[in-house]
Design a protein around this motif. Structure first.
Motif, PDB file in Angstrom:
ATOM      1  N   PRO A 147       1.918 -10.839  15.346  1.00 34.91           N
ATOM      2  CA  PRO A 147       1.399  -9.672  16.074  1.00 34.91           C
ATOM      3  C   PRO A 147       0.413  -8.862  15.236  1.00 34.91           C
ATOM      4  N   ASN A 148      -0.291  -7.923  15.868  1.00 31.22           N
ATOM      5  CA  ASN A 148      -1.214  -7.042  15.151  1.00 31.22           C
ATOM      6  C   ASN A 148      -0.470  -6.331  14.022  1.00 31.22           C
ATOM      7  N   GLY A 149      -1.118  -6.283  12.867  1.00 30.22           N
ATOM      8  CA  GLY A 149      -0.514  -5.585  11.728  1.00 30.22           C
ATOM      9  C   GLY A 149       0.530  -6.410  11.006  1.00 30.22           C
ATOM     10  N   ALA A 150       0.627  -7.715  11.338  1.00 33.99           N
ATOM     11  CA  ALA A 150       1.667  -8.549  10.709  1.00 33.99           C
ATOM     12  C   ALA A 150       1.338  -8.872   9.253  1.00 33.99           C
ATOM     13  N   GLY A 151       0.076  -8.723   8.874  1.00 30.78           N
ATOM     14  CA  GLY A 151      -0.307  -8.988   7.483  1.00 30.78           C
ATOM     15  C   GLY A 151      -1.164 -10.241   7.323  1.00 30.78           C
ATOM     16  N   LYS A 152      -1.699 -10.765   8.421  1.00 27.90           N
ATOM     17  CA  LYS A 152      -2.449 -12.028   8.368  1.00 27.90           C
ATOM     18  C   LYS A 152      -3.748 -11.874   7.561  1.00 27.90           C
ATOM     19  N   THR A 153      -4.538 -10.832   7.910  1.00 29.28           N
ATOM     20  CA  THR A 153      -5.810 -10.641   7.199  1.00 29.28           C
ATOM     21  C   THR A 153      -5.557 -10.289   5.738  1.00 29.28           C
ATOM     22  N   THR A 154      -4.527  -9.480   5.501  1.00 33.99           N
ATOM     23  CA  THR A 154      -4.193  -9.130   4.113  1.00 33.99           C
ATOM     24  C   THR A 154      -3.890 -10.408   3.331  1.00 33.99           C
ATOM     25  N   TYR A 208       0.897  -1.168   0.000  1.00 35.47           N
ATOM     26  CA  TYR A 208       0.000   0.000   0.000  1.00 35.47           C
ATOM     27  C   TYR A 208       0.925   1.205   0.000  1.00 35.47           C
ATOM     28  N   HIS A 244      -5.591 -15.339  17.725  1.00 37.67           N
ATOM     29  CA  HIS A 244      -4.647 -14.820  18.733  1.00 37.67           C
ATOM     30  C   HIS A 244      -4.655 -15.680  19.994  1.00 37.67           C
ATOM     31  N   GLN A 259     -12.862 -11.521  10.190  1.00 37.45           N
ATOM     32  CA  GLN A 259     -12.440 -11.106  11.538  1.00 37.45           C
ATOM     33  C   GLN A 259     -13.619 -10.457  12.271  1.00 37.45           C
ATOM     34  N   LEU A 265       4.071   1.037   2.129  1.00 33.51           N
ATOM     35  CA  LEU A 265       3.934   0.040   3.209  1.00 33.51           C
ATOM     36  C   LEU A 265       3.762  -1.376   2.635  1.00 33.51           C
ATOM     37  N   ALA A 308       2.451  -4.643   3.322  1.00 32.45           N
ATOM     38  CA  ALA A 308       1.591  -5.384   4.260  1.00 32.45           C
ATOM     39  C   ALA A 308       1.953  -6.867   4.244  1.00 32.45           C
ATOM     40  N   GLU A 342      -9.819 -15.225  12.785  1.00 28.57           N
ATOM     41  CA  GLU A 342     -10.120 -15.007  14.205  1.00 28.57           C
ATOM     42  C   GLU A 342     -11.545 -15.442  14.573  1.00 28.57           C
TER      43      GLU A 342
HETATM   44  P1  ATP Z   1      -4.603  -7.919  13.177  1.00 26.16           P
HETATM   45  O1  ATP Z   1      -4.066  -9.095  13.932  1.00 26.16           O
HETATM   46  O2  ATP Z   1      -4.641  -6.678  14.011  1.00 26.16           O
HETATM   47  O3  ATP Z   1      -5.889  -8.195  12.496  1.00 26.16           O
HETATM   48  P2  ATP Z   1      -3.161  -8.373  10.704  1.00 26.16           P
HETATM   49  O4  ATP Z   1      -1.965  -9.209  10.937  1.00 26.16           O
HETATM   50  O5  ATP Z   1      -4.358  -9.066  10.189  1.00 26.16           O
HETATM   51  O6  ATP Z   1      -3.525  -7.568  12.029  1.00 26.16           O
HETATM   52  P3  ATP Z   1      -3.443  -6.675   8.434  1.00 26.16           P
HETATM   53  O7  ATP Z   1      -4.820  -6.230   8.752  1.00 26.16           O
HETATM   54  O8  ATP Z   1      -3.280  -7.642   7.332  1.00 26.16           O
HETATM   55  O9  ATP Z   1      -2.723  -7.201   9.741  1.00 26.16           O
HETATM   56  O10 ATP Z   1      -2.588  -5.366   8.116  1.00 26.16           O
HETATM   57  C1  ATP Z   1      -1.209  -5.438   7.750  1.00 26.16           C
HETATM   58  C2  ATP Z   1      -0.696  -4.035   7.542  1.00 26.16           C
HETATM   59  O11 ATP Z   1      -1.246  -3.499   6.351  1.00 26.16           O
HETATM   60  C3  ATP Z   1      -1.063  -3.073   8.679  1.00 26.16           C
HETATM   61  O12 ATP Z   1       0.017  -2.200   8.882  1.00 26.16           O
HETATM   62  C4  ATP Z   1      -2.252  -2.326   8.105  1.00 26.16           C
HETATM   63  O13 ATP Z   1      -2.337  -1.035   8.661  1.00 26.16           O
HETATM   64  C5  ATP Z   1      -1.908  -2.276   6.635  1.00 26.16           C
HETATM   65  N1  ATP Z   1      -3.095  -2.236   5.769  1.00 26.16           N
HETATM   66  C6  ATP Z   1      -4.051  -3.189   5.703  1.00 26.16           C
HETATM   67  N2  ATP Z   1      -4.996  -2.828   4.799  1.00 26.16           N
HETATM   68  C7  ATP Z   1      -4.614  -1.618   4.312  1.00 26.16           C
HETATM   69  C8  ATP Z   1      -5.172  -0.715   3.348  1.00 26.16           C
HETATM   70  N3  ATP Z   1      -6.306  -0.993   2.702  1.00 26.16           N
HETATM   71  N4  ATP Z   1      -4.520   0.428   3.092  1.00 26.16           N
HETATM   72  C9  ATP Z   1      -3.349   0.714   3.732  1.00 26.16           C
HETATM   73  N5  ATP Z   1      -2.774  -0.091   4.641  1.00 26.16           N
HETATM   74  C10 ATP Z   1      -3.396  -1.246   4.940  1.00 26.16           C
END
Ligand code: ATP
Length: 592
Positions: free
Chosen positions: A386-393, A362, A543, A434, A365, A367, A511
């Motif tokens: 951890p949070n923001g690791a990129g799992k949901t992406t 992005y 988690h 989620q 960044l 992800a 989750e």
């Molecule tokens: P969590 O455990 O909190 O759900 P996660 O591991 O699932 O976190 P993601 O939601 O995949 O993490 O996000 C990974 C990174 O990508 C984060 O820094 C998030 O802010 C960023 N991100 C996710 N979607 C977007 C988007 N549409 N635009 C910009 N940044 C994004």
């Protein structure tokens, strides 16, 4: 089934009663103006139904229905003036031209969302006003066919116009009734309530939106054609004007969007009121019709923002609940699940999913960065980090909700990187979210039904699959509850059942235990174990580490978008890098 048949008969009876009442009224009056008004009311009702079929069901607000109405009107007019074409053919032709126009407009415009879609739709009829002016079609009068009027849909007795317009109304409302009770209508309602979830559980959102706008365009085109026949004169402003689209929209919003009775209620209340006031007071208060519509929309916004029908429906339901005390039935899980660690399942060796060097950026960044791994048939893979690791992406990339910046996803030997989510669902990838994405205005059973369609051979098969999936998660007792009214645990189970109803080969669970108490979480974990022991391949983000260790055959650890490590839970949870990045020393010490 009996209930559904009874509801159908009730609907048909109401339609029959409405038509009979209209006919009766025109026999009760000798006033020609009122007879003509009774002929025009069904036309506006058809336009309202047409708007409802597209915007009411799909939720894509259209300010552009005048475009379809106008081309229908001009098709009939130009057909008669230039080629002597009788409106008996011209009106069906107008419907075809309306449908084609709708398709041509819809296909490029579906890319837009929300207010951008609405504004783009507004642009089409407005530009048509200028185009038709420029073509020299400012004001065209339909020639009177005195010799053989009825052959050209011209009658001396205005009641015949009413018979024709009521016939069109019957066709439109029966079409709407069919749509509402079919996969088509349910898919549109699912799109309206949560388009992403609908795509993810196999609804081809583009296809259904296209079908809806084609049918809607055909209805509006036919209504426009009939309007031209009755008015006998057509101008660009009178058929493409903003007021036409606004009228279609207001009638439906007033009555209630997304339900067959919405535009009917709107037309039955607002049209007689505005037309009668116009007839009686129009000379004293010019523009009184517009005032009625303006007041109606203000009233509805204040008192019943979703329309009269939904307001009454909600009130009746609330009264029923308070009278009967609709307490949620306990959710029973039918059979004891085997403890996973007792039966860690061997992989079949066959690679079901291959993730090849996937990245998602992005802007600056990353992800997900150059992630690659495989999932084998029959295993449960835990995705942690951890949070923001990129799992949901990562999950969004796997089920097609987002496209990766680079890399490939191969499922069952086929490159699916460019496939849309509904095609991936059809290929065998189901998922939950989620934050639960439900269709809140549908029942639990209907929510699951939407997920079943992708695999079902017919409507009966879809209902059977939905019932079976509800049974699997122990939610049969709540099948008829509205999804908007159930508890978090039930929502999670419903979403799981919706994914299961599509008979997936790989289930992505994001989750699934979030927001659940300890007992509820263990209930759901038991269900997942049972599914896995039945051979389903599962990838799960969670988690709650204890549940993950208990469930997963293998773990994948993400950190800052990169794959930190992967392996058996015992090995991963002792990895110093994983302890450092995610688990923490306390956890490691406690579980040493
Ligand atoms: P969590 O455990 O909190 O759900 P996660 O591991 O699932 O976190 P993601 O939601 O995949 O993490 O996000 C990974 C990174 O990508 C984060 O820094 C998030 O802010 C960023 N991100 C996710 N979607 C977007 C988007 N549409 N635009 C910009 N940044 C994004």
């Amino acid at each position: 089934m009996e209930k559904k048949r009874a509801a159908l008969y009730r609907s048909l009876l109401i339609i029959f009663a409405l038509v009979a009442l209209c006919l009766l009224l025109s026999f009760a009056t000798n006033n020609n103006y009122y007879r003509l008004m009774l002929a025009v009311i069904p036309i506006w009702a058809v336009l309202g139904i047409s708007w409802n079929v597209f915007s009411g069901y799909s939720g894509l607000i259209s300010f552009g229905h005048a475009a379809f109405f106008g081309v229908g009107a001009y098709t009939v007019t130009l057909g008669l003036v230039n080629f002597g074409l009788t409106p008996w053919i011209g009106v069906p032709l107008g419907a075809i031209v309306g449908a084609l126009t709708a398709g041509l407009i819809g296909i490029p415009t579906f890319r837009l969302r929300g207010v951008y879609f609405a504004l783009a739709m507004l642009a089409y009829p407005l530009s048509m006003v200028y185009v038709f002016d420029w073509l020299g079609l400012q004001e065209i009068t339909l020639p009177m066919m005195r010799e053989n009027g009825p052959a050209y849909m011209q009658f001396t007795d205005n009641r015949w116009y009413q018979v024709v317009s009521l016939s069109l109304f019957i066709v439109a409302i029966l079409t709407c009734l069919f749509i509402e009770r079919s996969r088509f209508g349910r898919s549109l309602l699912a799109i309206k309530q949560n388009e992403l979830a609908a795509e993810a559980c196999g609804v081809d959102t583009f296809k259904w939106k296209l079908y809806a706008i084609l049918i809607s365009g055909a209805m509006a085109g036919a209504a426009g054609g009939l309007f031209a026949v009755i008015q006998l004169v057509v101008t660009p402003a009178s058929v493409f004007g903003l007021v036409i689209s606004a009228q279609a929209m207001i009638l439906t919003l007033f009555g209630g969007a997304g339900i067959i009775w919405g535009p009917v209620i709107g037309a039955a209340v607002l049209l007689p009121l505005s037309e009668t006031l116009h007839a009686e007071l129009g000379h004293l208060v010019p523009g009184i019709t517009g005032m009625v519509y303006g007041a109606a929309i203000i009233l509805v916004m204040v008192l019943a923002p979703e329309g009269i029908y939904w307001r009454i429906n909600d009130l009746l339901k609330r009264r029923k609940v308070s009278e009967t005390g609709d307490a949620p039935a306990p959710v029973a899980v039918s059979s004891r699940a085997p403890a996973m660690h007792e039966t860690r399942r061997a992989r079949s060796g066959e690679v079901l999913l291959g993730v090849d060097n996937i990245s998602k950026f992005y802007g600056g960044l990353g992800a997900v960065k150059e992630v690659g791994f495989e999932i084998h048939t029959g295993e449960i893979v835990g995705v942690i980090g951890p949070n923001g690791a990129g799992k949901t992406t990562l999950f969004n990339i796997l089920n097609g909700l987002i496209q990766p910046s680079s890399g490939r996803v191969v499922f069952n030997g086929i490159d699916i990187t460019s496939l849309k989510p509904n095609r991936r669902c059809a290929a065998g990838i189901g998922r939950t979210f989620q934050v639960v994405r439900s269709f809140p205005r549908m029942t639990v059973e209907e929510n699951v039904l939407i997920g079943a369609y992708v695999r079902a051979e017919n409507e009966g098969d879809a209902w059977r699959r939905a019932a079976e999936a509800l049974g699997t998660v122990g939610l049969t007792g709540r099948a008829h509850a509205l999804a908007g009214s159930i508890s978090t645990k039930e929502l999670r189970l419903m979403e799981l059942a919706r994914a299961l109803a599509g008979d997936p080969r790989l289930l992505l669970l994001d989750e699934p235990l979030a927001g659940l108490g300890a007992d509820e979480a263990s209930e759901l974990t038991d269900i997942l174990k049972r599914l896995a022991s039945g051979g389903l391949t599962i990838a799960i983000i969670e988690h709650t580490m204890q549940a993950m260790v208990d469930l997963a055959d293998r773990m994948i650890v993400l950190d800052h978008g990169v794959l930190l490590t992967e392996g058996a839970p015992e090995q991963v949870t002792r990895d110093p890098h994983v302890i450092e990045a995610y688990l923490g020393r306390k956890w490691a010490a406690k579980h040493a």
